[in-house]
Design a protein around this motif. Structure first.
Motif, short mmCIF file in Angstrom:
data_model
loop_
_atom_site.label_atom_id
_atom_site.label_comp_id
_atom_site.label_asym_id
_atom_site.label_seq_id
_atom_site.Cartn_x
_atom_site.Cartn_y
_atom_site.Cartn_z
N TYR A 1 -15.35 -19.26 -7.00
CA TYR A 1 -16.40 -18.47 -6.34
C TYR A 1 -15.82 -17.17 -5.79
O TYR A 1 -15.37 -17.12 -4.64
CB TYR A 1 -17.05 -19.29 -5.21
N PRO A 2 -15.84 -16.10 -6.60
CA PRO A 2 -15.35 -14.81 -6.09
C PRO A 2 -16.29 -14.26 -5.03
O PRO A 2 -17.47 -14.62 -4.98
CB PRO A 2 -15.34 -13.92 -7.33
N PRO A 3 -15.79 -13.38 -4.17
CA PRO A 3 -16.66 -12.85 -3.12
C PRO A 3 -17.62 -11.78 -3.65
O PRO A 3 -17.40 -11.20 -4.70
CB PRO A 3 -15.67 -12.21 -2.15
N VAL A 4 -18.65 -11.54 -2.87
CA VAL A 4 -19.50 -10.35 -3.08
C VAL A 4 -18.82 -9.21 -2.33
O VAL A 4 -18.28 -9.43 -1.24
CB VAL A 4 -20.91 -10.60 -2.49
N ILE A 5 -18.83 -8.02 -2.90
CA ILE A 5 -18.26 -6.88 -2.18
C ILE A 5 -19.31 -5.76 -2.13
O ILE A 5 -19.78 -5.31 -3.18
CB ILE A 5 -16.97 -6.37 -2.85
N ILE A 6 -19.68 -5.39 -0.92
CA ILE A 6 -20.62 -4.28 -0.79
C ILE A 6 -19.79 -3.01 -0.61
O ILE A 6 -19.14 -2.82 0.42
CB ILE A 6 -21.58 -4.49 0.40
N HIS B 1 -4.77 -14.06 0.44
CA HIS B 1 -5.01 -15.46 0.05
C HIS B 1 -5.88 -15.50 -1.20
O HIS B 1 -5.63 -16.28 -2.12
CB HIS B 1 -5.67 -16.23 1.19
N LEU B 2 -6.89 -14.65 -1.22
CA LEU B 2 -7.81 -14.63 -2.36
C LEU B 2 -7.08 -14.23 -3.65
O LEU B 2 -7.21 -14.89 -4.68
CB LEU B 2 -8.94 -13.64 -2.06
N ARG B 3 -6.29 -13.14 -3.59
CA ARG B 3 -5.61 -12.66 -4.80
C ARG B 3 -4.68 -13.73 -5.36
O ARG B 3 -4.60 -13.94 -6.56
CB ARG B 3 -4.77 -11.41 -4.47
N ILE B 4 -3.99 -14.41 -4.45
CA ILE B 4 -2.99 -15.38 -4.92
C ILE B 4 -3.68 -16.62 -5.48
O ILE B 4 -3.32 -17.13 -6.55
CB ILE B 4 -2.00 -15.71 -3.78
N GLN B 5 -4.69 -17.11 -4.79
CA GLN B 5 -5.41 -18.26 -5.34
C GLN B 5 -6.04 -17.88 -6.69
O GLN B 5 -6.03 -18.67 -7.63
CB GLN B 5 -6.49 -18.76 -4.37
N ASP B 6 -6.57 -16.68 -6.76
CA ASP B 6 -7.19 -16.23 -8.00
C ASP B 6 -6.16 -16.18 -9.13
O ASP B 6 -6.43 -16.59 -10.26
CB ASP B 6 -7.82 -14.85 -7.76
N ALA B 7 -4.96 -15.68 -8.80
CA ALA B 7 -3.90 -15.60 -9.82
C ALA B 7 -3.49 -17.00 -10.26
O ALA B 7 -3.23 -17.24 -11.45
CB ALA B 7 -2.70 -14.86 -9.25
N PRO C 1 -21.52 -11.68 -6.99
CA PRO C 1 -20.07 -11.82 -6.78
C PRO C 1 -19.27 -11.01 -7.80
O PRO C 1 -19.74 -10.78 -8.91
CB PRO C 1 -19.82 -13.32 -6.98
N ARG C 2 -18.07 -10.61 -7.42
CA ARG C 2 -17.27 -9.71 -8.26
C ARG C 2 -16.37 -10.46 -9.23
O ARG C 2 -15.14 -10.44 -9.13
CB ARG C 2 -16.43 -8.81 -7.35
N ARG C 3 -16.99 -11.12 -10.16
CA ARG C 3 -16.25 -11.85 -11.17
C ARG C 3 -15.33 -10.94 -11.99
O ARG C 3 -14.26 -11.35 -12.43
CB ARG C 3 -17.26 -12.61 -12.06
N GLU C 4 -15.74 -9.66 -12.14
CA GLU C 4 -14.90 -8.78 -12.98
C GLU C 4 -13.56 -8.48 -12.30
O GLU C 4 -12.58 -8.17 -12.96
CB GLU C 4 -15.67 -7.50 -13.35
N ILE C 5 -13.50 -8.62 -10.97
CA ILE C 5 -12.21 -8.39 -10.28
C ILE C 5 -11.45 -9.70 -10.14
O ILE C 5 -10.26 -9.78 -10.38
CB ILE C 5 -12.42 -7.78 -8.87
#
Ligand code: GAL
Length: 749
Positions: free
Chosen positions: A606-611, A486-492, A596-600
């Protein structure tokens, strides 16, 4: 003067229609039911969908006061699934094909005023008749059965208003205008003058206009158009400030008078080749599809519950658009969308299959009924005039486009496809783009889909769904991938200016036919389950809102050493709208300022934070065989901590969460509310694999929908209780054998 009388209480119902029942006035053997009503109450899953595909019979003893003897009287049905035949005292008065749109049947010429009661009979055919859309092929949802929306009586004088249409113009200028169309019925073709009075006021405020017109009428059906200009100091309707206005149109003729009230808004909605514009401002549409179905009762949920779905979509999932897949939905849902500022793409009933000429005529009639019912909703920005995912049929779709444009020139048309290179007869190419399988690109470019070498208005109307069905009680890794898709598609979608937006499949899990879903008659395609409880994917949507509205921080984990392959919780995706977060594992000092991982994810607000191991060392979280620790994650906004999530290393059942959406219900008609139950650990997190039985006791003026013993599904479940038209207190008790019981009181007034 009109009088509208709700006719929802105390219907007489027989589940199986028997020959001749429509002629009989005998009410023996009928059970008393209230509307909205489902012809059968179904199990949650694993049922035979033919259970509700039956013909049943509803009766209502009408005893109208004599004072209405000279009036024109109609019965108004909001929705009967799927074919209705209406009789009065055994005389056939009319019928209607299609379960999703309203219809009116005139009764006064046949009403026998000498009888104490006149018996109204509705024979309801809920089988999948192949002369009615969506039927004829397979469909991935259930249509249920019965008189599942409200019914009312409308009592009018000879001349009355049957509908009004408000078209706003010059919306972005200081002085705005309205073109008002008033549809008059003049039953006896009287030749007379009619005085019109039009008042416009702010929905909850002052009057802004009062004006009069005079016309002469002769015909049975006539339409009067009035231009009203020079409207100043008008507040626009938009998604953040859904300002509504109320219009009151009154008429007065020699022997007739009437008053018609409706709600509308001033807004300009435009799909262009460069995206969607609301009131002249570019707005990326981020949406979800909605089916109007619920466990057990199918479609038959009252107003409050319909409204709640709009509320969940707008205020919990923070989407700005909903598609009413794949049919016109309850007026209560749409009214709430107007009120909350949730945009709507509404479409005609159908699914992949196109039938014969007769079938197409019903589809066109359903289209007219949809537009004529809904053209004043500011929330509706697009009409779907194709059968969802059908193949091209230029003749048919030239007609549907023509109908939509002639009834309503103020809105664009769309038509949902899954085929590429389809003939664009609509204003917007609306596409279900299921290209993303986890590896391939998230979305296709629009020209790849349309086959055109220039851009057109374009929107993605579905994605994900059957490509990755995911249960709320599925393992963490699967739920993570579900959310990431869902995230990748909304982001695209955010990164492609030629895409107006993307609508995910689907908001809520839904019951379906054996030919779809997981074999148990459920499509687990929702970002929430059928009870409207969150899966992790829902937080992709929920986190796309300013923390000023609501801080969000949801790590995609059940927090356990050994739930994922190889163990551990890394990479840990955290859906959040915070500026940055801190992560603390056990007693170790927190790792600070993780961004948050704006570079990805370059597009989404609002991109997620990834640990992952770029943020934390493997030693810091340990590995298989090492002790598992507690964790705390803190979210910061403008330098201040605004939210915190705690996990414990040894979760055990500690608390039973029982919460009702509403504590006050209506005693005058069928009303309902949802009660959510969760079994929580010491930190208030759901125990994701607990499946213990909970027992529900309901006392007082209410009925529990579904069984009184439920297994928790993935640690949570919900149920709805409905009122039975009596006031009093409803006592609800929920018992869990591991942590005891909780109760609550719901007032019915
Ligand atoms: C689409 C269809 C939806 C639903 C979805 C599942 O093809 O339009 O109704 O079936 O697939 O992903």
């Amino acid at each position: 003067m009109r009088k509208i009388i709700p006719l929802n209480n105390n219907w007489y119902f027989k589940k199986q229609y028997e020959q001749g029942l429509e002629k009989s006035c005998n009410l023996e053997g009928f059970e008393i039911v209230h509307l909205p009503h489902s012809n059968v109450e179904l199990p949650y899953n694993y049922f035979d969908e033919r259970l509700y595909q039956i013909v049943s019979c509803y009766k209502y003893p009408l005893c109208l006061p004599k004072e209405y003897k000279d009036n024109v009287i109609y019965i108004h049905f909001e929705g009967v699934m799927a074919y209705a035949q209406v009789y009065l005292n055994g005389i056939f008065l009319g019928d209607h094909k299609g379960g999703y749109t309203p219809f009116d049947i005139r009764i006064d010429p046949y009403y026998n005023w000498d009888l104490e009661t006149n018996i109204l009979t509705v024979v309801v055919d809920s089988t999948e008749r192949n002369d009615i859309p969506p039927f004829g092929g397979q469909i991935d949802y259930l249509t249920y059965g019965g008189i599942y929306r409200e019914v009312s009586l409308g009592i009018y004088d000879e001349i009355f208003i049957s509908n009004i249409k408000i078209e706003t113009s010059n919306v972005l200028e200081d002085e705005k205008s309205i073109n008002l169309k008033v549809f008059l019925k003049n039953i006896n073709q009287q030749k007379t003058n009619v005085d019109f009075n039009v008042k416009i006021r702010e929905k909850y405020g002052k009057e802004i206009l009062c004006t009069n017109f005079k016309e002469s009428v002769t015909e049975t059906n006539s339409v009067y158009s009035f231009n009203i200009g020079g409207l100043k100091n008008i507040n626009l309707w938009d998604i953040n400030n859904p300002n509504l206005y109320e219009i009151v149109v009154s008429i007065k003729a020699e022997t007739s008078s009437d008053e018609y009230i409706d709600t509308f808004g001033f807004r300009e909605a435009k799909f262009t080749a460069n995206g969607f514009y609301l009131n002249g401002k570019l707005l990326k549409l981020r949406g979800l599809n909605r089916h109007q179905s619920y466990p057990y009762v199918g479609y038959a949920m009252p107003k409050r519950v319909q409204e709640k779905d709009a509320d969940i979509l707008k205020n919990d999932l923070h989407v700005n658009l909903v598609r009413t897949s794949h049919y016109p939905q309850s007026k209560h849902f749409l009214n709430k969308c107007d009120e909350l500022g949730l945009l709507v793409f509404e479409e005609i009933p159908g699914w992949q299959y196109i039938g014969n000429r007769e079938w197409k005529e019903v589809a066109k009639q359903n289209l007219r009924e949809m537009i004529e019912r809904d053209w004043n909703h500011p929330s509706i920005i697009l009409w779907g005039v194709r059968i969802n995912e059908s193949l091209d049929d230029d003749e048919f779709y030239t007609d549907t486009n023509k109908i939509a444009r002639s009834l309503d020139s103020t809105r664009q048309t769309g038509g949902v496809r899954y085929i590429t290179d389809s003939n664009l007869l609509e204003d917007v190419y609306t596409m279900n783009d299921f290209i993303h399988d986890g590896i391939s690109k998230p979305l296709r470019g629009q020209q790849e889909v349309t086959g055109l070498n220039y851009n057109v208005p374009y929107m993605v109307t579905e994605f994900c769904g059957h490509m990755y069905p995911t249960k709320r009680f599925d393992c963490e890794e699967r739920q993570m991938e579900h959310a990431l898709r869902h995230l990748r598609i909304q982001d695209a979608s955010y990164q492609d200016d030629s895409i107006s937006g993307a609508i995910g499949w689907v908001a809520f899990d839904y019951n379906t036919h054996k030919d779809f879903g997981s074999g148990d008659r459920i499509c687990y395609h929702g970002v929430m389950d059928m009870f409207r409880i969150h899966k992790f994917a829902s937080y992709v949507y929920k986190s796309q809102v300013s923390p000023e509205v609501e801080p969000v921080l949801e790590p995609v984990t059940f927090w356990a050493r050994g739930e994922r392959s190889i163990g551990g919780v890394i990479p840990l995706i955290i859906f959040t709208n915070c500026d940055y977060i801190d992560f603390q594992y056990g007693d170790k000092p927190p790792i600070k300022n993780i961004y948050p991982r704006r570079e990805i994810y370059k597009g989404i607000p609002y991109p997620p934070v990834i640990i992952d191991y770029s943020v934390i060392t493997p030693e810091e979280v340990g590995s298989w065989g090492m002790a598992w620790e507690d964790a705390v994650i803190r979210g910061y906004y403008k330098g201040k901590q605004v939210i915190e999530k705690k996990f414990c290393n040894n979760p055990i059942p500690s608390d039973l969460y029982v919460s009702a959406d509403d504590l006050v219900l209506d005693a005058t008609q069928k009303d309902a509310t949802r009660v959510v139950v969760k079994l929580l650990d010491q930190r208030g997190n759901i125990l994701p694999f607990i499946d213990e039985i909970i027992k529900i006791k309901v006392e007082g003026p209410a009925r529990l929908q579904g069984p009184a013993e439920l297994a928790l599904k993935g640690g949570a479940v919900a149920f709805w209780i409905e009122t039975i038209n009596k006031p009093g207190n409803i006592y609800v008790e929920v018992v869990s054998h591991s942590v005891g019981k909780k109760s609550l009181v719901i007032q019915v007034k």
